[in-house]
Scaffold this motif. Structure first.
Motif, mmCIF file in Angstrom:
data_model
loop_
_atom_site.group_PDB
_atom_site.id
_atom_site.type_symbol
_atom_site.label_atom_id
_atom_site.label_comp_id
_atom_site.label_asym_id
_atom_site.label_seq_id
_atom_site.Cartn_x
_atom_site.Cartn_y
_atom_site.Cartn_z
ATOM 1 N N ASN A 159 0.824 -1.208 0.000
ATOM 2 C CA ASN A 159 0.000 0.000 0.000
ATOM 3 C C ASN A 159 0.861 1.262 0.000
ATOM 4 O OD1 ASN A 159 -1.437 2.164 2.052
ATOM 5 N ND2 ASN A 159 -2.904 1.222 0.645
ATOM 6 N N ARG A 160 1.875 1.286 0.858
ATOM 7 C CA ARG A 160 2.735 2.476 0.945
ATOM 8 C C ARG A 160 3.493 2.698 -0.357
ATOM 9 N NH1 ARG A 160 3.905 0.062 6.034
ATOM 10 N NH2 ARG A 160 5.963 -0.621 5.305
ATOM 11 N N VAL A 161 4.039 1.620 -0.926
ATOM 12 C CA VAL A 161 4.866 1.757 -2.129
ATOM 13 C C VAL A 161 4.016 2.186 -3.322
ATOM 14 C CG1 VAL A 161 6.282 0.490 -3.792
ATOM 15 C CG2 VAL A 161 6.650 0.158 -1.340
ATOM 16 N N VAL A 162 2.859 1.535 -3.521
ATOM 17 C CA VAL A 162 2.000 1.887 -4.653
ATOM 18 C C VAL A 162 1.569 3.345 -4.547
ATOM 19 C CG1 VAL A 162 -0.237 1.438 -5.747
ATOM 20 C CG2 VAL A 162 1.244 -0.473 -5.094
ATOM 21 N N LYS A 163 1.247 3.803 -3.347
ATOM 22 C CA LYS A 163 0.821 5.187 -3.161
ATOM 23 C C LYS A 163 1.941 6.184 -3.481
ATOM 24 C CE LYS A 163 -3.423 4.596 -1.682
ATOM 25 N NZ LYS A 163 -4.567 5.061 -2.500
ATOM 26 N N LYS A 164 3.201 5.768 -3.314
ATOM 27 C CA LYS A 164 4.343 6.652 -3.589
ATOM 28 C C LYS A 164 4.688 6.742 -5.070
ATOM 29 C CE LYS A 164 8.073 5.937 -1.314
ATOM 30 N NZ LYS A 164 9.155 5.221 -0.579
ATOM 31 N N MET A 165 4.227 5.789 -5.866
ATOM 32 C CA MET A 165 4.654 5.713 -7.259
ATOM 33 C C MET A 165 4.077 6.866 -8.091
ATOM 34 S SD MET A 165 4.619 1.652 -8.181
ATOM 35 C CE MET A 165 6.142 0.736 -7.990
ATOM 36 N N LYS A 166 4.876 7.332 -9.027
ATOM 37 C CA LYS A 166 4.428 8.373 -9.949
ATOM 38 C C LYS A 166 3.662 7.791 -11.134
ATOM 39 C CE LYS A 166 8.352 11.358 -8.791
ATOM 40 N NZ LYS A 166 9.581 12.029 -9.296
ATOM 41 N N THR A 167 3.912 6.516 -11.435
ATOM 42 C CA THR A 167 3.213 5.848 -12.536
ATOM 43 C C THR A 167 1.720 5.777 -12.240
ATOM 44 O OG1 THR A 167 5.156 4.467 -12.936
ATOM 45 C CG2 THR A 167 3.071 3.728 -13.890
ATOM 46 N N PRO A 168 0.860 6.283 -13.149
ATOM 47 C CA PRO A 168 -0.583 6.147 -12.933
ATOM 48 C C PRO A 168 -0.984 4.672 -12.996
ATOM 49 C CG PRO A 168 -0.090 7.757 -14.669
ATOM 50 C CD PRO A 168 1.180 7.004 -14.395
ATOM 51 N N GLN A 169 -1.732 4.211 -12.018
ATOM 52 C CA GLN A 169 -2.196 2.821 -11.938
ATOM 53 C C GLN A 169 -1.056 1.840 -12.237
ATOM 54 O OE1 GLN A 169 -5.582 1.747 -14.410
ATOM 55 N NE2 GLN A 169 -6.443 0.502 -12.763
ATOM 56 N N PRO A 170 -0.093 1.734 -11.331
ATOM 57 C CA PRO A 170 1.045 0.828 -11.551
ATOM 58 C C PRO A 170 0.581 -0.608 -11.781
ATOM 59 C CG PRO A 170 1.380 2.198 -9.598
ATOM 60 C CD PRO A 170 -0.038 2.392 -10.023
ATOM 61 N N LYS A 171 1.292 -1.322 -12.663
ATOM 62 C CA LYS A 171 0.979 -2.713 -12.949
ATOM 63 C C LYS A 171 1.668 -3.617 -11.928
ATOM 64 C CE LYS A 171 1.051 -4.267 -17.122
ATOM 65 N NZ LYS A 171 1.566 -4.648 -18.464
ATOM 66 N N VAL A 172 0.897 -4.467 -11.254
ATOM 67 C CA VAL A 172 1.420 -5.352 -10.212
ATOM 68 C C VAL A 172 1.062 -6.789 -10.559
ATOM 69 C CG1 VAL A 172 1.261 -6.018 -7.779
ATOM 70 C CG2 VAL A 172 1.386 -3.591 -8.408
ATOM 71 N N LEU A 173 2.047 -7.670 -10.462
ATOM 72 C CA LEU A 173 1.887 -9.097 -10.716
ATOM 73 C C LEU A 173 2.045 -9.861 -9.411
ATOM 74 C CD1 LEU A 173 1.753 -11.610 -12.611
ATOM 75 C CD2 LEU A 173 4.252 -11.379 -12.888
ATOM 76 N N ASN A 174 1.047 -10.677 -9.063
ATOM 77 C CA ASN A 174 1.095 -11.501 -7.863
ATOM 78 C C ASN A 174 1.161 -12.961 -8.281
ATOM 79 O OD1 ASN A 174 1.024 -12.404 -5.234
ATOM 80 N ND2 ASN A 174 -1.137 -11.931 -4.885
ATOM 81 N N LEU A 175 2.299 -13.623 -7.990
ATOM 82 C CA LEU A 175 2.540 -15.013 -8.372
ATOM 83 C C LEU A 175 2.384 -15.942 -7.166
ATOM 84 C CD1 LEU A 175 5.730 -14.404 -10.538
ATOM 85 C CD2 LEU A 175 3.454 -14.950 -11.415
ATOM 86 N N PHE A 176 1.896 -17.152 -7.412
ATOM 87 C CA PHE A 176 1.558 -18.088 -6.326
ATOM 88 C C PHE A 176 0.604 -17.364 -5.367
ATOM 89 C CE2 PHE A 176 5.986 -18.752 -7.618
ATOM 90 C CZ PHE A 176 5.980 -20.072 -8.021
ATOM 91 N N ALA A 177 -0.441 -16.757 -5.928
ATOM 92 C CA ALA A 177 -1.185 -15.697 -5.249
ATOM 93 C C ALA A 177 -2.216 -16.190 -4.246
ATOM 94 C CB ALA A 177 -1.847 -14.806 -6.286
#
Length: 306
Positions: free
Chosen positions: A129-147
């Motif tokens: 949550n903290r890292v995504v909120k800090k990103m400048k990229t609009p709607q960062p793409k996140v991949l969750n493996l073995f999710a």
């Protein structure tokens, strides 16, 4: 001879973030936990010390007690049966809150002692949550493996990410979708596939992600019987992640549950693959019970490159 001392960041869930969970007691290879309004007792191979409460207290407090099938060896995939008291449901819902993130997850009593989430991972949900909120990229793409049932997926989605969720078991992907809908979220991309086969294809396609979350088991099977063995496959998986991770703005979270893998192994693997110019944290995830006994529940290594 020079001795290098490595300081590991020891992380503990903050009780105010996880009001619906408590580790009540641990010991004699078991743990007693409260999930919402219900208390369950189940095996825990790392609780090698004595219980602080009596067996009678455990029996009194537990709404459901997991009994291993005869002949089962200690391990992550122990089969057995839940002995339930009157009023204990097969399924129920718990909530998780952190800053502006509000998640709901459906729990259930499975024949492999699991209930549908790993509560120590709440600390990683906070980090995501903290890292995504800090990103400048609009709607960062996140991949969750073995999710698995998607705790990290819905945490990333609730934080504003565009999420791809990959697991080899169709039933737990369906369970993850339930958790997304319970949390009032939508538009997670669901993939039922072998994680290593999926990332090999993503590398060939040239696809990039701003965040990658890895929860590989010690052993596993893909949907077509593919074998996953952690020590044999982890290096290739991490190398594929290097190809997929955005070099300008990215993060990676690696969890390892095998008792044969230390945080130092994870750190060495990450540094060799991604270099040392990253903001890296590593250590053990653990939970305290009411008697201040610390139960280790896996090692982690996570970093940002921005």
């Amino acid at each position: 001879m020079q001795l290098n001392v490595i300081l590991m960041t020891m992380l503990l869930l903050e009780p105010q973030s996880w009001k619906d969970y408590e580790l009540i007691d641990s010991g004699n290879f078991e743990k007693l936990e409260r999930f919402g309004s219900y208390v369950v007792a189940r095996p825990e191979p790392q609780a090698v010390w004595n219980k602080s409460l009596s067996d009678a207290e455990w029996e009194r407090m537990a709404n459901a007690y997991f009994k291993k099938d005869k002949g089962q060896k200690s391990g992550q995939d122990e089969r057995g049966t839940w002995i339930k008291k009157k009023g204990m449901p097969e399924q129920w819902v718990v909530s998780y809150h952190y800053q502006n993130m509000a998640l709901k997850m459906r729990l259930g009593l499975t024949s492999f002692k699991h209930v549908g989430l790993f509560p120590e991972q709440g600390e990683n949900w906070n980090y995501i949550n903290r890292v995504v909120k800090k990103m400048k990229t609009p709607q960062p793409k996140v991949l969750n493996l073995f999710a698995y049932t998607g705790g990290a997926s819905i945490a990333a989605k609730a934080s504003g990410a565009d999420v791809t969720h990959v697991d080899s078991v169709k039933q737990v992907v369906t369970w993850s979708r339930e958790n997304m809908e319970l949390s009032g979220l939508n538009n997670i991309r669901w993939i039922v596939d072998d994680a290593l086969k999926f990332v090999r294809r993503e590398v060939k396609r040239g696809n990039k992600y701003n965040g990658i979350i890895l929860d590989p088991p010690a052993y596993g099977r893909g949907p077509d019987g593919e074998r996953w063995i952690l020590e044999d496959n982890i290096l290739e998986l991490i190398q594929c992640c290097r190809e997929m991770l955005d070099p300008e703005e990215g993060f990676l979270v690696l969890n390892l549950y095998s008792m044969g893998f230390s945080a130092i192994i994870a750190e060495t693997l990450i540094h060799q693959t991604f270099g040392k110019d990253i903001n890296l944290e590593m250590g053990e995830l653990y939970l305290n019970d009411r008697f201040d006994k610390k139960l280790p529940l896996g090692v982690f290594c996570r970093f940002t490159n921005f």
